[in-house]
Design an enzyme around this catalytic site. Structure first.
Site, PDB file in Angstrom:
ATOM      1  N   ARG A  52      19.626  52.388  42.317  1.00 12.65           N
ATOM      2  CA  ARG A  52      21.088  52.420  42.503  1.00 12.65           C
ATOM      3  C   ARG A  52      21.446  52.170  43.973  1.00 12.65           C
ATOM      4  NH1 ARG A  52      23.096  57.217  43.215  1.00 12.65           N
ATOM      5  NH2 ARG A  52      21.961  58.179  41.497  1.00 12.65           N
ATOM      6  N   TYR A 104      46.578  39.862  38.870  1.00 13.97           N
ATOM      7  CA  TYR A 104      45.878  39.905  37.579  1.00 13.97           C
ATOM      8  C   TYR A 104      46.286  41.185  36.822  1.00 13.97           C
ATOM      9  CZ  TYR A 104      41.904  40.886  34.530  1.00 13.97           C
ATOM     10  OH  TYR A 104      41.131  41.216  33.458  1.00 13.97           O
ATOM     11  N   ASP A 176      42.341  39.557  47.283  1.00 16.20           N
ATOM     12  CA  ASP A 176      41.548  39.159  46.123  1.00 16.20           C
ATOM     13  C   ASP A 176      41.444  37.639  46.182  1.00 16.20           C
ATOM     14  OD1 ASP A 176      40.582  38.372  43.655  1.00 16.20           O
ATOM     15  OD2 ASP A 176      41.567  40.011  42.575  1.00 16.20           O
ATOM     16  N   LYS A 201      33.814  34.708  38.155  1.00  9.73           N
ATOM     17  CA  LYS A 201      34.573  33.455  38.147  1.00  9.73           C
ATOM     18  C   LYS A 201      33.854  32.380  38.976  1.00  9.73           C
ATOM     19  CE  LYS A 201      37.396  35.913  35.666  1.00  9.73           C
ATOM     20  NZ  LYS A 201      37.462  37.258  36.092  1.00  9.73           N
TER      21      LYS A 201
HETATM   22  N1  PLP Z   1      40.793  39.608  40.088  1.00  5.51           N
HETATM   23  C1  PLP Z   1      41.235  38.500  39.489  1.00  5.51           C
HETATM   24  C2  PLP Z   1      42.140  37.567  40.238  1.00  5.51           C
HETATM   25  C3  PLP Z   1      40.880  38.214  38.172  1.00  5.51           C
HETATM   26  O1  PLP Z   1      41.332  37.109  37.588  1.00  5.51           O
HETATM   27  C4  PLP Z   1      40.027  39.120  37.489  1.00  5.51           C
HETATM   28  C5  PLP Z   1      39.619  38.873  36.104  1.00  5.51           C
HETATM   29  O2  PLP Z   1      40.084  37.964  35.455  1.00  5.51           O
HETATM   30  C6  PLP Z   1      39.595  40.266  38.147  1.00  5.51           C
HETATM   31  C7  PLP Z   1      39.990  40.476  39.450  1.00  5.51           C
HETATM   32  C8  PLP Z   1      38.716  41.275  37.457  1.00  5.51           C
HETATM   33  O3  PLP Z   1      37.405  40.831  37.420  1.00  5.51           O
HETATM   34  P1  PLP Z   1      36.339  41.268  36.290  1.00  5.51           P
HETATM   35  O4  PLP Z   1      36.823  40.686  35.000  1.00  5.51           O
HETATM   36  O5  PLP Z   1      35.059  40.688  36.795  1.00  5.51           O
HETATM   37  O6  PLP Z   1      36.344  42.749  36.256  1.00  5.51           O
END
Ligand code: PLP
Length: 385
Positions: A52, A104, A176, A201
């Site tokens: 971990r 998101y 982000d 992504k």
């Molecule tokens: N941030 C953005 C802009 C996203 O589009 C997403 C998921 O689609 C996330 C965070 C969350 O990521 P995860 O699905 O890997 O938890």
């Protein structure tokens, strides 16, 4: 293999954070699928005690993405949401986070339905309008949390200017960077303090892993993130770390193709008679097109379009043959989705309406297939409307 201090972006993507495996010379960092490490004597070990806390594959990925984002240290988590949550754990009850209003849906859900219960406060502004940021900062504001481009409307915030405003008030800036990827923009170089990604992504790019990463520059953040990654334990597993590490090697060439394909499809859609409106930062009609040109080196692989009704959106979503109806984005294959019922279903309907996530909105994550095949697929599906 020695990486010069002035190595350029593509070279950093391929080499940063990785050395040939010390025990075999394997050029690719192995998947260290182990939970613990044998110690030579009490308190004598090779720097690895427990899975971990330390894992060589994960740590290689963390060094790699930290270098790609021009940061100091990276911390990889089990998902993008776990990464965002780790940033929040630095705050205390009563603290306030000012958030881009078009984030998101899962981020909104985490803030409103989980962390609000623990006494954190969140408020939302259209951060693409800089004039709205300063009046929304309170004495308890600790973070300005920005997404640019936003999901799914692709609004752009001036990251350098927004960071200046926040810093004047002692507020740290979190970006982000999932939608852009570090190939298109590096928020830390523009003044942000922390960058977060869903590695699910573009960083991984192959739709075969879920993960997240935080990159920080300041000691105060690095110390806390190192502590909380171990204390809470929402770590990225070695297999996923290896997959993302493989993905980042091809990030620049994938992003070039995502950019080119998306721009071509956005232009095709904008000229199509049944499409009401196209949201794509690369189109001159986009409200922040000039800013996108200045801040990003390419406009990314995401397009949103309005069709006028849910029925029409459904016809397109179900009519495509090559594109797949699925959530997520940033993979080599083209995905098409319906934000109102998929990625943003957790956002209440009135709020969705207010921020423009309407029922007729369709989002396309443009992959790296041959663009002619993608254009033909859209043309045949739109011809049935
Ligand atoms: N941030 C953005 C802009 C996203 O589009 C997403 C998921 O689609 C996330 C965070 C969350 O990521 P995860 O699905 O890997 O938890």
């Amino acid at each position: 293999m020695k990486l010069n201090d002035d190595a350029r972006f593509s070279t950093i993507c391929i080499h940063a954070g990785q050395e040939p495996d010390p025990s075999t010379g394997a050029i690719i960092t192995p998947i260290y699928q182990t939970s613990t490490y044998v110690q030579e004597g009490l308190g004598q070990h090779k720097g690895y005690e427990y899975g971990r806390t330390h894992n060589p594959t994960r740590m290689a990925l963390e060094r790699n993405v930290a270098a790609i984002e021009a940061g100091v240290a990276g911390f990889a988590f089990a998902s993008g949401m776990a990464a965002i949550d780790a940033i929040l754990t630095r705050l205390e009850a009563g603290d306030h986070v000012l958030v881009s209003d078009n984030t998101y849906g899962g981020t909104f859900r985490l803030f409103e339905r989980v962390r609000r219960k623990f006494g954190l406060c969140f408020s939302y502004v259209d951060s693409s309008n800089l004039d709205l940021i300063e009046p929304a900062i309170t004495p308890r504001t600790k973070y300005l949390f920005l997404e640019s481009p936003t999901n799914p409307l692709l609004r752009i915030t001036d990251l350098a200017a927004a960071s200046d405003i926040a810093h004047r008030h002692g507020v740290r800036v979190v970006v982000d960077n999932t939608f852009a990827s570090p190939y298109l923009q590096q928020p830390l170089a523009l003044g942000a303090d922390i960058v977060v990604h869903s590695t699910t992504k573009f960083l991984n790019g192959h739709s075969d892993s879920v993960g997240g990463i935080v990159v920080a520059v300041k000691d105060e953040h690095i110390e806390w993130l190192k502590f909380v990654q171990n204390a809470e334990g929402a770590i990225l597993g070695p297999m996923d770390a290896w997959l993302v590490l493989r993905g980042t090697k091809t990030l620049p060439i994938r992003m070039e193709r995502h950019n080119a394909n998306a721009l071509a499809l956005a232009e095709f859609l904008a000229a199509h008679p049944v499409v009401r409106r196209v949201h794509y930062p690369g189109l001159p009609s986009h409200p922040q097109h000039a800013l996108a040109r200045k801040q990003m080196c390419g406009f990314g692989g995401l397009i949103s379009l309005e069709l006028g009704s849910l029925d029409k959106a459904r016809t397109l979503l179900e009519g495509v043959r090559l594109m797949s109806l699925a959530e997520s984005l940033g993979g080599v294959e083209t995905l098409i989705s319906h934000p109102a019922t998929m990625t943003h279903a957790s956002v209440p309907a009135d709020r969705r309406q207010a921020i423009g996530v309407t029922d007729d909105l369709v989002r396309i994550s443009v992959g790296i297939e041959d663009v002619e095949d993608l254009r033909e697929d859209l043309a045949q599906a739109l011809s049935t409307l």
